[in-house]
Write an enzyme that holds these catalytic residues in place. Structure first.
Site, PDB file in Angstrom:
ATOM      1  N   ARG A  20       0.794  -1.189   0.000  1.00  0.00           N
ATOM      2  CA  ARG A  20       0.000   0.000   0.000  1.00  0.00           C
ATOM      3  C   ARG A  20       0.846   1.267   0.000  1.00  0.00           C
ATOM      4  O   ARG A  20       0.371   2.347  -0.296  1.00  0.00           O
ATOM      5  CB  ARG A  20      -0.925  -0.009   1.234  1.00  0.00           C
ATOM      6  CG  ARG A  20      -2.034  -1.073   1.126  1.00  0.00           C
ATOM      7  CD  ARG A  20      -3.067  -0.920   2.220  1.00  0.00           C
ATOM      8  NE  ARG A  20      -2.592  -1.500   3.473  1.00  0.00           N
ATOM      9  CZ  ARG A  20      -2.729  -2.804   3.768  1.00  0.00           C
ATOM     10  NH1 ARG A  20      -3.265  -3.648   2.925  1.00  0.00           N
ATOM     11  NH2 ARG A  20      -2.329  -3.275   4.918  1.00  0.00           N
ATOM     12  N   GLY A  21       2.111   1.136   0.354  1.00  0.00           N
ATOM     13  CA  GLY A  21       2.941   2.315   0.620  1.00  0.00           C
ATOM     14  C   GLY A  21       3.045   3.328  -0.502  1.00  0.00           C
ATOM     15  O   GLY A  21       3.216   4.523  -0.247  1.00  0.00           O
ATOM     16  N   GLU A  60       7.622   2.572  -6.303  1.00  0.00           N
ATOM     17  CA  GLU A  60       7.778   2.106  -4.913  1.00  0.00           C
ATOM     18  C   GLU A  60       7.906   3.296  -3.977  1.00  0.00           C
ATOM     19  O   GLU A  60       8.427   4.348  -4.350  1.00  0.00           O
ATOM     20  CB  GLU A  60       9.054   1.259  -4.796  1.00  0.00           C
ATOM     21  CG  GLU A  60       8.806  -0.244  -4.920  1.00  0.00           C
ATOM     22  CD  GLU A  60       8.266  -0.880  -3.641  1.00  0.00           C
ATOM     23  OE1 GLU A  60       7.716  -0.159  -2.774  1.00  0.00           O
ATOM     24  OE2 GLU A  60       8.394  -2.098  -3.510  1.00  0.00           O
ATOM     25  N   ASP A 116      14.635  -0.653   0.331  1.00  0.00           N
ATOM     26  CA  ASP A 116      15.350  -0.911   1.581  1.00  0.00           C
ATOM     27  C   ASP A 116      16.341  -2.055   1.324  1.00  0.00           C
ATOM     28  O   ASP A 116      17.362  -1.850   0.669  1.00  0.00           O
ATOM     29  CB  ASP A 116      14.275  -1.222   2.632  1.00  0.00           C
ATOM     30  CG  ASP A 116      14.782  -1.337   4.044  1.00  0.00           C
ATOM     31  OD1 ASP A 116      15.420  -0.403   4.519  1.00  0.00           O
ATOM     32  OD2 ASP A 116      14.524  -2.373   4.689  1.00  0.00           O
ATOM     33  N   THR A 117      16.045  -3.268   1.760  1.00  0.00           N
ATOM     34  CA  THR A 117      16.971  -4.365   1.486  1.00  0.00           C
ATOM     35  C   THR A 117      17.020  -4.710  -0.002  1.00  0.00           C
ATOM     36  O   THR A 117      18.012  -5.258  -0.489  1.00  0.00           O
ATOM     37  CB  THR A 117      16.557  -5.662   2.232  1.00  0.00           C
ATOM     38  OG1 THR A 117      15.268  -6.070   1.763  1.00  0.00           O
ATOM     39  CG2 THR A 117      16.521  -5.450   3.728  1.00  0.00           C
ATOM     40  N   ASP A 157       3.959   3.504   6.365  1.00  0.00           N
ATOM     41  CA  ASP A 157       3.284   3.226   7.631  1.00  0.00           C
ATOM     42  C   ASP A 157       4.206   2.633   8.679  1.00  0.00           C
ATOM     43  O   ASP A 157       5.281   2.109   8.379  1.00  0.00           O
ATOM     44  CB  ASP A 157       2.157   2.210   7.395  1.00  0.00           C
ATOM     45  CG  ASP A 157       2.708   0.792   7.170  1.00  0.00           C
ATOM     46  OD1 ASP A 157       3.556   0.629   6.268  1.00  0.00           O
ATOM     47  OD2 ASP A 157       2.329  -0.135   7.916  1.00  0.00           O
TER      48      ASP A 157
HETATM   49  P1  IMP Z   1      12.643  -4.280   1.260  1.00  0.00           P
HETATM   50  O1  IMP Z   1      11.991  -5.490   0.726  1.00  0.00           O
HETATM   51  O2  IMP Z   1      13.474  -4.555   2.464  1.00  0.00           O
HETATM   52  O3  IMP Z   1      13.395  -3.449   0.232  1.00  0.00           O
HETATM   53  O4  IMP Z   1      11.492  -3.374   1.861  1.00  0.00           O
HETATM   54  C1  IMP Z   1      10.730  -2.569   1.091  1.00  0.00           C
HETATM   55  C2  IMP Z   1       9.397  -2.352   1.765  1.00  0.00           C
HETATM   56  O5  IMP Z   1       9.520  -2.299   3.182  1.00  0.00           O
HETATM   57  C3  IMP Z   1       8.848  -1.018   1.354  1.00  0.00           C
HETATM   58  O6  IMP Z   1       8.021  -1.124   0.230  1.00  0.00           O
HETATM   59  C4  IMP Z   1       8.097  -0.570   2.582  1.00  0.00           C
HETATM   60  O7  IMP Z   1       6.776  -1.043   2.539  1.00  0.00           O
HETATM   61  C5  IMP Z   1       8.809  -1.220   3.740  1.00  0.00           C
HETATM   62  N1  IMP Z   1       9.761  -0.292   4.399  1.00  0.00           N
HETATM   63  C6  IMP Z   1      11.113  -0.296   4.313  1.00  0.00           C
HETATM   64  N2  IMP Z   1      11.654   0.698   5.033  1.00  0.00           N
HETATM   65  C7  IMP Z   1      10.609   1.347   5.599  1.00  0.00           C
HETATM   66  C8  IMP Z   1      10.508   2.520   6.455  1.00  0.00           C
HETATM   67  O8  IMP Z   1      11.493   3.171   6.856  1.00  0.00           O
HETATM   68  N3  IMP Z   1       9.253   2.882   6.798  1.00  0.00           N
HETATM   69  C9  IMP Z   1       8.119   2.221   6.386  1.00  0.00           C
HETATM   70  N4  IMP Z   1       8.170   1.151   5.579  1.00  0.00           N
HETATM   71  C10 IMP Z   1       9.403   0.723   5.190  1.00  0.00           C
HETATM   72 MG    MG Z   2       5.665  -0.962   0.530  1.00  0.00          MG
END
Ligand code: IMP
Ligand code: MG
Length: 184
Positions: free
Chosen positions: A44-45, A99, A103-104, A161
């Protein structure tokens, strides 16, 4: 005993975000002029960012959403799940995955691979926020477009969120949990 509420401190004010989103829109409009652009928002972000970005793009676009879920509280849960399928035909289109935050890299990797199964002409990504210091070595990619590079802090607002709250904040803020609620 009541838990103390988390504290919020503004990182990016709404006018700063708006100015950067306009710039991204202009850049994307130039790069995709004359192409069949499909914007795919990650729910949803990304819903707030997608709404503003789509209106900052002057070339014709179509819009769809996919759903992904990876976070539990402020910790990445490991394997992201696809929670909503693509409905729009993506074959032959120039796709931009939209997006909220990279993050990761796990979620984007899963979503980009999923989108590639539909045989689009091209697939790239625009992320509002990038936390490059968190990227796992398995997912070394760079987004084609990025709004802001930020440090390793947990942020909320403008669609992002913490446990489904704060998505409606106009600014992006750093969320700090009281020590006794910090993830172990
Ligand atoms: P990844 O799979 O670790 O790259 O995470 C990406 C998803 O994690 C994003 O689409 C967000 O929904 C969530 N996310 C990562 N960092 C944050 C943050 O600082 N605040 C809120 N949501 C986050
Ligand atoms: Mg997200």
């Amino acid at each position: 005993m009541h838990n103390a509420p988390p504290t919020l401190s503004t990182l990016l004010a709404s006018d700063t975000i708006a100015a950067r989103v306009e710039e991204l829109g202009r850049e994307i409009s130039n790069d995709y002029e004359g192409s069949d652009l499909l914007l795919i928002g990650a729910l949803r972000g990304a819903y707030v960012f997608l709404a503003d970005l789509a209106r900052a793009i002057e070339t014709p676009v179509t819009i769809d959403f996919v759903g992904a879920k990876s976070y539990v509280g402020t910790e990445s849960s490991g394997a992201p799940e696809l929670t909503r399928e693509l409905l729009a035909p993506a074959r032959g289109k120039d796709v931009l995955l939209v997006e909220d935050i990279l993050d990761t890299g796990r979620t984007a990797d899963m979503l980009l691979n999923y989108i590639r199964e539909f045989d689009p002409a091209s697939v790239d990504m625009v992320t509002l926020l990038d936390k490059p210091s968190r990227r796992l070595p398995e997912y070394p990619f760079e987004p084609r477009y990025s709004g802001f590079t930020i440090d390793d802090q947990f942020v909320v607002g403008y669609g992002l969120d913490y446990e489904e709250r704060y998505r409606n904040l106009r600014d992006i803020a750093i969320l700090q949990l009281p020590d006794d609620q910090a993830p172990q």
